[in-house]
Scaffold this motif. Structure first.
Motif, PDB file in Angstrom:
ATOM      1  N   UNK A 146       0.785  -1.191  -0.211  1.00  0.00           N
ATOM      2  CA  UNK A 146      -0.040   0.369  -0.245  1.00  0.00           C
ATOM      3  C   UNK A 146       0.468   1.254  -0.054  1.00  0.00           C
ATOM      4  N   UNK A 147       0.750   2.305  -1.023  1.00  0.00           N
ATOM      5  CA  UNK A 147       1.622   3.115  -0.886  1.00  0.00           C
ATOM      6  C   UNK A 147       1.269   4.348  -0.485  1.00  0.00           C
ATOM      7  N   UNK A 148       0.573   4.475   0.029  1.00  0.00           N
ATOM      8  CA  UNK A 148      -0.011   5.317   1.695  1.00  0.00           C
ATOM      9  C   UNK A 148       0.540   4.578   3.111  1.00  0.00           C
ATOM     10  N   UNK A 149       0.623   3.604   2.894  1.00  0.00           N
ATOM     11  CA  UNK A 149       1.250   3.467   4.380  1.00  0.00           C
ATOM     12  C   UNK A 149       2.670   3.870   4.227  1.00  0.00           C
ATOM     13  N   UNK A 150       3.357   2.960   2.880  1.00  0.00           N
ATOM     14  CA  UNK A 150       4.763   3.033   2.915  1.00  0.00           C
ATOM     15  C   UNK A 150       4.998   5.051   2.590  1.00  0.00           C
ATOM     16  N   UNK A 151       4.377   5.538   2.867  1.00  0.00           N
ATOM     17  CA  UNK A 151       4.771   6.889   2.596  1.00  0.00           C
ATOM     18  C   UNK A 151       4.719   7.133   4.097  1.00  0.00           C
ATOM     19  N   UNK A 152       4.654   6.109   4.891  1.00  0.00           N
ATOM     20  CA  UNK A 152       4.222   6.978   6.543  1.00  0.00           C
ATOM     21  C   UNK A 152       5.380   6.165   7.374  1.00  0.00           C
ATOM     22  N   UNK A 153       6.200   5.615   6.684  1.00  0.00           N
ATOM     23  CA  UNK A 153       7.231   4.561   7.652  1.00  0.00           C
ATOM     24  C   UNK A 153       8.542   5.794   7.045  1.00  0.00           C
ATOM     25  N   UNK A 154       9.381   6.526   8.103  1.00  0.00           N
ATOM     26  CA  UNK A 154      10.166   7.179   7.647  1.00  0.00           C
ATOM     27  C   UNK A 154      11.374   5.622   7.555  1.00  0.00           C
ATOM     28  N   UNK A 155      12.631   6.567   6.548  1.00  0.00           N
ATOM     29  CA  UNK A 155      13.134   5.826   5.922  1.00  0.00           C
ATOM     30  C   UNK A 155      14.733   6.038   6.755  1.00  0.00           C
ATOM     31  N   UNK A 156      15.657   4.937   6.671  1.00  0.00           N
ATOM     32  CA  UNK A 156      16.963   5.570   7.232  1.00  0.00           C
ATOM     33  C   UNK A 156      17.126   5.891   8.901  1.00  0.00           C
ATOM     34  N   UNK A 157      15.570   5.448   9.621  1.00  0.00           N
ATOM     35  CA  UNK A 157      15.715   5.649  11.166  1.00  0.00           C
ATOM     36  C   UNK A 157      15.904   4.269  11.662  1.00  0.00           C
ATOM     37  N   UNK A 158      17.048   4.419  12.255  1.00  0.00           N
ATOM     38  CA  UNK A 158      17.808   3.359  12.830  1.00  0.00           C
ATOM     39  C   UNK A 158      17.843   2.344  11.846  1.00  0.00           C
ATOM     40  N   UNK A 162      11.876   0.821   3.454  1.00  0.00           N
ATOM     41  CA  UNK A 162      10.978   0.515   2.960  1.00  0.00           C
ATOM     42  C   UNK A 162      11.197  -0.140   1.793  1.00  0.00           C
ATOM     43  N   UNK A 163      10.142  -1.165   1.318  1.00  0.00           N
ATOM     44  CA  UNK A 163      10.263  -1.269  -0.268  1.00  0.00           C
ATOM     45  C   UNK A 163       9.055  -1.270  -0.798  1.00  0.00           C
ATOM     46  N   UNK A 164       8.592  -0.459  -1.806  1.00  0.00           N
ATOM     47  CA  UNK A 164       7.221  -1.062  -2.004  1.00  0.00           C
ATOM     48  C   UNK A 164       6.537  -2.344  -2.826  1.00  0.00           C
ATOM     49  N   UNK A 205      10.278 -11.032  -7.223  1.00  0.00           N
ATOM     50  CA  UNK A 205      10.200  -9.731  -7.382  1.00  0.00           C
ATOM     51  C   UNK A 205      11.056  -9.024  -6.827  1.00  0.00           C
ATOM     52  N   UNK A 206      11.302  -9.552  -5.070  1.00  0.00           N
ATOM     53  CA  UNK A 206      11.311  -8.412  -3.757  1.00  0.00           C
ATOM     54  C   UNK A 206      13.246  -7.940  -3.974  1.00  0.00           C
ATOM     55  N   UNK A 207      13.424  -6.585  -3.525  1.00  0.00           N
ATOM     56  CA  UNK A 207      14.680  -6.316  -3.080  1.00  0.00           C
ATOM     57  C   UNK A 207      15.837  -7.660  -3.640  1.00  0.00           C
ATOM     58  N   UNK A 208      16.893  -6.840  -3.729  1.00  0.00           N
ATOM     59  CA  UNK A 208      18.249  -7.955  -3.546  1.00  0.00           C
ATOM     60  C   UNK A 208      18.697  -7.577  -2.664  1.00  0.00           C
ATOM     61  N   UNK A 220       5.564 -11.402   9.525  1.00  0.00           N
ATOM     62  CA  UNK A 220       4.033 -11.831   8.225  1.00  0.00           C
ATOM     63  C   UNK A 220       2.419 -10.880   8.565  1.00  0.00           C
ATOM     64  N   UNK A 221       2.700  -9.954   8.146  1.00  0.00           N
ATOM     65  CA  UNK A 221       1.711  -9.323   8.484  1.00  0.00           C
ATOM     66  C   UNK A 221       0.736  -8.645   7.393  1.00  0.00           C
ATOM     67  N   UNK A 222       1.089  -9.247   6.020  1.00  0.00           N
ATOM     68  CA  UNK A 222       0.621  -8.325   4.963  1.00  0.00           C
ATOM     69  C   UNK A 222      -0.020  -9.484   3.685  1.00  0.00           C
ATOM     70  N   UNK A 223       0.196  -9.079   3.091  1.00  0.00           N
ATOM     71  CA  UNK A 223      -1.143  -7.630   2.321  1.00  0.00           C
ATOM     72  C   UNK A 223      -2.294  -8.056   3.941  1.00  0.00           C
ATOM     73  N   UNK A 224      -2.437  -6.325   3.708  1.00  0.00           N
ATOM     74  CA  UNK A 224      -3.889  -6.339   4.963  1.00  0.00           C
ATOM     75  C   UNK A 224      -4.901  -7.053   4.823  1.00  0.00           C
TER      76      UNK A 224
END
Length: 310
Positions: A146-158, A162-164, A205-208, A220-224
């Motif tokens: 979900x792109x909306x949820x992806x935008x809510x996560x702070x990348x590079x924090x600790x 985040x990957x869509x 198709x996941x990131x390398x 495992x809590x997705x897809x929602x």
């Protein structure tokens, strides 16, 4: 059409106007002079009455139209917009699958025990914002469709990444996919290089870095979404089990599955994570602890496979 008026009725309606068949002027003894009497025929008055009634009908229609238009605009102003409906849908979905305080406490303890560690999470809930802090110093990766949820996560924090991602398997295909996995050697746990696998359950198709890193905890809590046409968790549970078994020999990985009250989560957890690996359960949250084994085994579970009704 308006009713026809007789001469008698017309004379009652307008005393000063008389309908008659005669012609000329007559004297009026009462007034002592000659009174001019205008002669009309009933048929000459009908067009006037039709015009008046038509005007009244038009005015009435205009009034109804104005009232209807006002009511419609008032309804539209109070109706939720498309954005509001989308937000409401996501809010209900998120609330329906949210972890209870006790479930989140169990998950937090699992991560705390292994932190700093490599933490992979399929899906994202509001409570998961704190997982990066719990795993401070480690790597936390979220995979969210979900792109909306992806935008809510702070990348590079600790160390958060985040990957869509996109899933291609709707929940209504779960049974067919399970039969496919049971009868296809490409789906066995001995398969290497999952991103090249021909198994229909494998997420290729996941990131390398998902395939390269050795994961300590996989959630495992997705897809929602939870409907037959929505994307199911068949592939995420299978992939989580494969990643856990792909670690170094002897390394243990906790695979935590949420919403196990649902049929798909329960089926696929028993099939690919195995009952003998279940170490704890709280509410709708199950924790499977899998030890990597490079023995090239062709079966996921040592016990008898769970049989499903056809």
């Amino acid at each position: 059409m308006p009713p026809q008026l007789s001469n008698g009725v017309a004379s009652q309606i307008s005393p000063s106007v008389q309908f008659c068949n005669g012609a000329g002027l007559r004297s009026s003894p009462k007034h002592g002079g000659i009174a001019r009497r205008t002669k009309f025929h009933g048929k000459n008055l009908l067009p006037v009455l039709v015009l008046v009634l038509s005007c009244l009908s038009i005015l009435r229609l205009l009034k109804i139209a104005m009232i209807t238009s006002h009511s419609s605009s008032s309804f539209q102003s109070n109706a939720p917009s498309t954005v509001d409906l989308e937000f409401d849908r996501r809010l209900k979905t998120s609330t329906a699958s949210a972890l209870t305080p006790k479930e989140f406490m169990v998950l937090s303890k699992i991560i705390t025990r292994k932190a700093p560690c490599n933490l992979l999470v399929f899906g994202h809930q509001s409570q998961y914002v704190n997982l990066s802090s719990i795993n401070a110093g480690g790597i936390t990766v979220f995979l969210e469709d979900d792109p909306h949820k992806t935008s809510e996560i702070k990348a590079d924090f600790n160390g958060t990444r985040v990957y869509n991602v996109k899933y291609q398997a709707p929940a209504k295909k779960a049974y067919d996919l399970l039969k496919h996995a049971r009868g296809n050697p490409a789906c066995s746990p001995a398969t290497n290089m999952m991103y090249q696998s021909t198994c229909k359950l494998a997420l290729r198709n996941l990131p390398e870095e998902i395939y390269k890193l050795k994961w300590d905890v996989v959630v495992v809590d997705g897809p929602t979404e939870d409907s037959l046409d929505a994307q199911g968790r068949m592939s995420t549970i299978y992939t989580a089990g494969m990643l856990a078994r792909g670690a170094e020999t002897g390394k243990t990985t906790d695979v935590v599955v949420h919403d196990v009250h649902r049929t798909i989560e329960k089926w696929f957890s028993w099939e690919f994570l195995c009952e003998q690996n279940l170490v704890s359960a709280k509410g709708k949250l199950w924790d499977f602890r899998i030890t990597a084994d490079q023995s090239n085994s062709t079966s996921f579970c040592s016990s008898e496979t769970v049989h499903l009704m056809s």
